[in-house]
Write a protein that holds these residues in place. Sequence first.
Motif, PDB file in Angstrom:
ATOM      1  N   TRP A 155       1.101  -1.392   0.749  1.00  0.00           N
ATOM      2  CA  TRP A 155      -0.114   0.393   0.197  1.00  0.00           C
ATOM      3  C   TRP A 155       0.960   1.549  -0.204  1.00  0.00           C
ATOM      4  CZ3 TRP A 155      -2.345   2.285   4.726  1.00  0.00           C
ATOM      5  CH2 TRP A 155      -2.698   3.151   4.940  1.00  0.00           C
ATOM      6  N   LEU A 156       1.745   1.643   0.632  1.00  0.00           N
ATOM      7  CA  LEU A 156       2.397   2.606   1.226  1.00  0.00           C
ATOM      8  C   LEU A 156       3.699   2.695   0.051  1.00  0.00           C
ATOM      9  CD1 LEU A 156       2.671   2.515   4.749  1.00  0.00           C
ATOM     10  CD2 LEU A 156       1.539   3.553   3.147  1.00  0.00           C
ATOM     11  N   ARG A 157       4.264   1.769  -0.775  1.00  0.00           N
ATOM     12  CA  ARG A 157       5.211   1.335  -1.657  1.00  0.00           C
ATOM     13  C   ARG A 157       5.307   2.719  -2.478  1.00  0.00           C
ATOM     14  NH1 ARG A 157       5.219  -3.405  -3.250  1.00  0.00           N
ATOM     15  NH2 ARG A 157       7.110  -3.846  -2.344  1.00  0.00           N
ATOM     16  N   GLY A 158       5.890   3.173  -3.635  1.00  0.00           N
ATOM     17  CA  GLY A 158       5.973   4.528  -4.126  1.00  0.00           C
ATOM     18  C   GLY A 158       5.833   6.354  -3.192  1.00  0.00           C
ATOM     19  N   ARG A 159       5.477   5.583  -2.329  1.00  0.00           N
ATOM     20  CA  ARG A 159       5.844   7.021  -1.035  1.00  0.00           C
ATOM     21  C   ARG A 159       6.662   7.689  -0.897  1.00  0.00           C
ATOM     22  NH1 ARG A 159       0.543   8.791   0.178  1.00  0.00           N
ATOM     23  NH2 ARG A 159       1.457  10.479   2.081  1.00  0.00           N
ATOM     24  N   PRO A 160       7.297   9.022  -0.787  1.00  0.00           N
ATOM     25  CA  PRO A 160       8.109   9.202  -0.618  1.00  0.00           C
ATOM     26  C   PRO A 160       9.085   9.127   0.601  1.00  0.00           C
ATOM     27  CG  PRO A 160       7.392  11.084  -1.013  1.00  0.00           C
ATOM     28  CD  PRO A 160       6.066  10.328  -0.931  1.00  0.00           C
ATOM     29  N   GLY A 161      10.342   9.059   1.133  1.00  0.00           N
ATOM     30  CA  GLY A 161      10.582   8.469   1.862  1.00  0.00           C
ATOM     31  C   GLY A 161      10.866   7.365   3.183  1.00  0.00           C
ATOM     32  N   VAL A 162      10.949   7.256   4.354  1.00  0.00           N
ATOM     33  CA  VAL A 162       9.813   6.462   5.150  1.00  0.00           C
ATOM     34  C   VAL A 162       9.304   6.642   5.318  1.00  0.00           C
ATOM     35  CG1 VAL A 162      11.270   5.118   7.050  1.00  0.00           C
ATOM     36  CG2 VAL A 162      12.832   6.034   5.772  1.00  0.00           C
ATOM     37  N   PRO A 163       7.952   6.002   5.012  1.00  0.00           N
ATOM     38  CA  PRO A 163       6.531   5.804   5.504  1.00  0.00           C
ATOM     39  C   PRO A 163       6.313   4.658   6.283  1.00  0.00           C
ATOM     40  CG  PRO A 163       6.449   5.089   3.668  1.00  0.00           C
ATOM     41  CD  PRO A 163       8.075   5.387   3.641  1.00  0.00           C
ATOM     42  N   VAL A 164       5.522   4.750   7.480  1.00  0.00           N
ATOM     43  CA  VAL A 164       5.764   4.125   9.199  1.00  0.00           C
ATOM     44  C   VAL A 164       4.003   3.754   9.097  1.00  0.00           C
ATOM     45  CG1 VAL A 164       6.199   3.442  10.928  1.00  0.00           C
ATOM     46  CG2 VAL A 164       7.724   4.845   9.586  1.00  0.00           C
ATOM     47  N   ALA A 165       3.540   2.533   8.956  1.00  0.00           N
ATOM     48  CA  ALA A 165       2.293   2.272   9.056  1.00  0.00           C
ATOM     49  C   ALA A 165       1.943   1.663  10.454  1.00  0.00           C
ATOM     50  CB  ALA A 165       1.751   1.332   7.921  1.00  0.00           C
ATOM     51  N   LEU A 166       1.072   2.888  11.461  1.00  0.00           N
ATOM     52  CA  LEU A 166       0.658   2.457  12.520  1.00  0.00           C
ATOM     53  C   LEU A 166      -0.496   1.304  12.996  1.00  0.00           C
ATOM     54  CD1 LEU A 166       1.642   2.713  15.948  1.00  0.00           C
ATOM     55  CD2 LEU A 166       1.025   5.235  15.798  1.00  0.00           C
ATOM     56  N   ASN A 167      -0.686   0.662  13.821  1.00  0.00           N
ATOM     57  CA  ASN A 167      -1.801   0.103  14.076  1.00  0.00           C
ATOM     58  C   ASN A 167      -2.154   0.238  15.427  1.00  0.00           C
ATOM     59  OD1 ASN A 167      -4.379  -0.860  13.993  1.00  0.00           O
ATOM     60  ND2 ASN A 167      -3.250  -2.498  15.131  1.00  0.00           N
ATOM     61  N   LEU A 168      -3.122   0.880  15.941  1.00  0.00           N
ATOM     62  CA  LEU A 168      -3.343   1.700  17.526  1.00  0.00           C
ATOM     63  C   LEU A 168      -4.658   0.595  17.676  1.00  0.00           C
ATOM     64  CD1 LEU A 168      -2.389   5.299  17.880  1.00  0.00           C
ATOM     65  CD2 LEU A 168      -0.818   3.039  18.779  1.00  0.00           C
ATOM     66  N   GLY A 169      -3.971  -0.457  18.097  1.00  0.00           N
ATOM     67  CA  GLY A 169      -5.140  -1.560  18.189  1.00  0.00           C
ATOM     68  C   GLY A 169      -5.194  -1.845  20.152  1.00  0.00           C
ATOM     69  N   GLY A 170      -5.259  -3.079  21.215  1.00  0.00           N
ATOM     70  CA  GLY A 170      -5.246  -3.360  22.066  1.00  0.00           C
ATOM     71  C   GLY A 170      -3.209  -3.549  21.825  1.00  0.00           C
ATOM     72  N   ILE A 171      -2.044  -3.841  21.394  1.00  0.00           N
ATOM     73  CA  ILE A 171      -0.970  -3.931  21.149  1.00  0.00           C
ATOM     74  C   ILE A 171      -0.797  -3.122  20.425  1.00  0.00           C
ATOM     75  CG2 ILE A 171       1.074  -5.410  20.790  1.00  0.00           C
ATOM     76  CD1 ILE A 171       0.166  -6.199  23.722  1.00  0.00           C
ATOM     77  N   GLY A 172       0.409  -1.881  20.264  1.00  0.00           N
ATOM     78  CA  GLY A 172       1.257  -0.960  18.911  1.00  0.00           C
ATOM     79  C   GLY A 172       1.897  -2.080  18.105  1.00  0.00           C
ATOM     80  N   ASN A 173       1.724  -1.957  16.169  1.00  0.00           N
ATOM     81  CA  ASN A 173       2.288  -2.665  15.667  1.00  0.00           C
ATOM     82  C   ASN A 173       2.862  -1.597  14.770  1.00  0.00           C
ATOM     83  OD1 ASN A 173       0.887  -3.128  13.326  1.00  0.00           O
ATOM     84  ND2 ASN A 173      -0.060  -4.349  14.713  1.00  0.00           N
ATOM     85  N   VAL A 174       4.096  -1.624  14.358  1.00  0.00           N
ATOM     86  CA  VAL A 174       3.731  -0.775  13.162  1.00  0.00           C
ATOM     87  C   VAL A 174       4.934  -1.451  11.809  1.00  0.00           C
ATOM     88  CG1 VAL A 174       4.736   1.272  14.636  1.00  0.00           C
ATOM     89  CG2 VAL A 174       6.606  -0.067  14.248  1.00  0.00           C
ATOM     90  N   THR A 175       5.084  -0.661  10.674  1.00  0.00           N
ATOM     91  CA  THR A 175       5.588  -1.601   9.404  1.00  0.00           C
ATOM     92  C   THR A 175       6.539  -0.142   9.069  1.00  0.00           C
ATOM     93  OG1 THR A 175       3.723  -2.932   8.689  1.00  0.00           O
ATOM     94  CG2 THR A 175       5.392  -2.831   7.069  1.00  0.00           C
ATOM     95  N   VAL A 176       7.475  -0.394   8.672  1.00  0.00           N
ATOM     96  CA  VAL A 176       8.596   0.708   8.331  1.00  0.00           C
ATOM     97  C   VAL A 176       8.746   0.214   6.640  1.00  0.00           C
ATOM     98  CG1 VAL A 176      10.401   1.509   8.058  1.00  0.00           C
ATOM     99  CG2 VAL A 176       9.533   1.221  10.368  1.00  0.00           C
ATOM    100  N   ALA A 177       8.294   0.739   5.842  1.00  0.00           N
ATOM    101  CA  ALA A 177       8.189   0.774   4.608  1.00  0.00           C
ATOM    102  C   ALA A 177       8.655   1.586   3.824  1.00  0.00           C
ATOM    103  CB  ALA A 177       6.860   0.976   3.872  1.00  0.00           C
TER     104      ALA A 177
END
Length: 411
Positions: A155-177
């Motif tokens: 989903w984040l491919r092609g966005r400039p720089g270093v985009p990070v997806a963050l999910n704030l559920g019970g536990i937080g998780n990130v994807t550094v894309a």
Amino acid sequence: MRVVGLMSGTSYDAIDAAAADLTLDGDTLVLRPLGMISAVYDEELRAALAEALPPAGTTLAAVCRLDTRIGQAFAGAAVRADRELCGGRADLIASHGQTVYHWAEDGRVHGTLQIGEPAWIAEATGRPVVSGFRTRDVAAGGQGAPLVSIVDVMWLRGRPGVPVALNLGGIGNVTVAADGSSANGSSANGSSRGDALAFDTGPANALIDAAVRELTGAAYDAEGALAARGTVHRPLLRRLLDEPYYARPAPRTTGKELFHLPYLRAALAGFGPLRAADVVATLTRLTARTVADAIRPFGATEVIASGGGTRNPVLMKWLREELGDGVPLRTSEELGLPSAAKEAYAFAVLGWLTAHGLPGTVPSCTGARRPSVLGSITPGGPGLRLPEPLATAPARLTISATDNCVPFTGR
């Protein structure tokens, strides 16, 4: 293909069902959101689930009953989603189920258990069901989480720089894309492993919700009202930040096996009575601090958040403070993907990948030895009819606007 994704996260309050039309356009998978419904667990079932979760003990009889009743609840949500969002024309159901245990020790995941028997869903809907997504990645040496990382990377491919997806559920998780990374863990030119990385940061809403239930009887801190009235208790925050999990290298994963009410009680021991608002404010700052600390080393140029925590304005404000002015924090809605439904849509994509015989993991994100086709397939009523396998996986995911999307109806 029209797919319904079913998800119940670590807050275990409801089943989210999101429907999507998924079509392949060259090397791009196009997701057209059809809407989301949310089916709240009844109080008896939710209480039974809470009583069986770690660190409490349980019995095989209780597990059997929960597996059955949760499967039936997922089936009811799937029937509704097919009827209300898909006009009765869903092709596939992708069910995450309910995680009840994630067996992690010494930085390694040995096993994982999601319940909610898929046969109930297949019987009720007549549609094939993909379920049991996490176990294959664990068998391949991975953490089994965060599985949404492949969707984030596409989903984040092609966005400039270093985009990070963050999910704030019970536990937080990130994807550094990082730009140039690919969904199969190789660089864009196929010459070397890319920079995509994903991991659990620690608690997002888990400890906040536990404190609110224990201290006030409410289910969660609505609108961050308690945190807004409180003052961060600095000694408690320092004690909480000493948790060894935060220093572990990525990829890493955790859950309510660690961050639960007895954990919070142990952290509070010795401080004497604290105001509920101060405890909640401290835990909210803990989430903001640990998420920002986890993201900072990667030089993120933007953070795109989703999940229930985005509805807490105090958490979002403090997270912006912790990230600093140079890192914009936005929600996934700004990129066309509803925040409340993102994980359910992600599992719809994972189900689509499995149905087409394609891997659903990024080894650099889960730590697995290789990409794996995820899950097991339970045939629907007419028997099992799957599309022809694809030789090449899509490289990108785009979100297509729709005029007839059914909006999320909140819990």
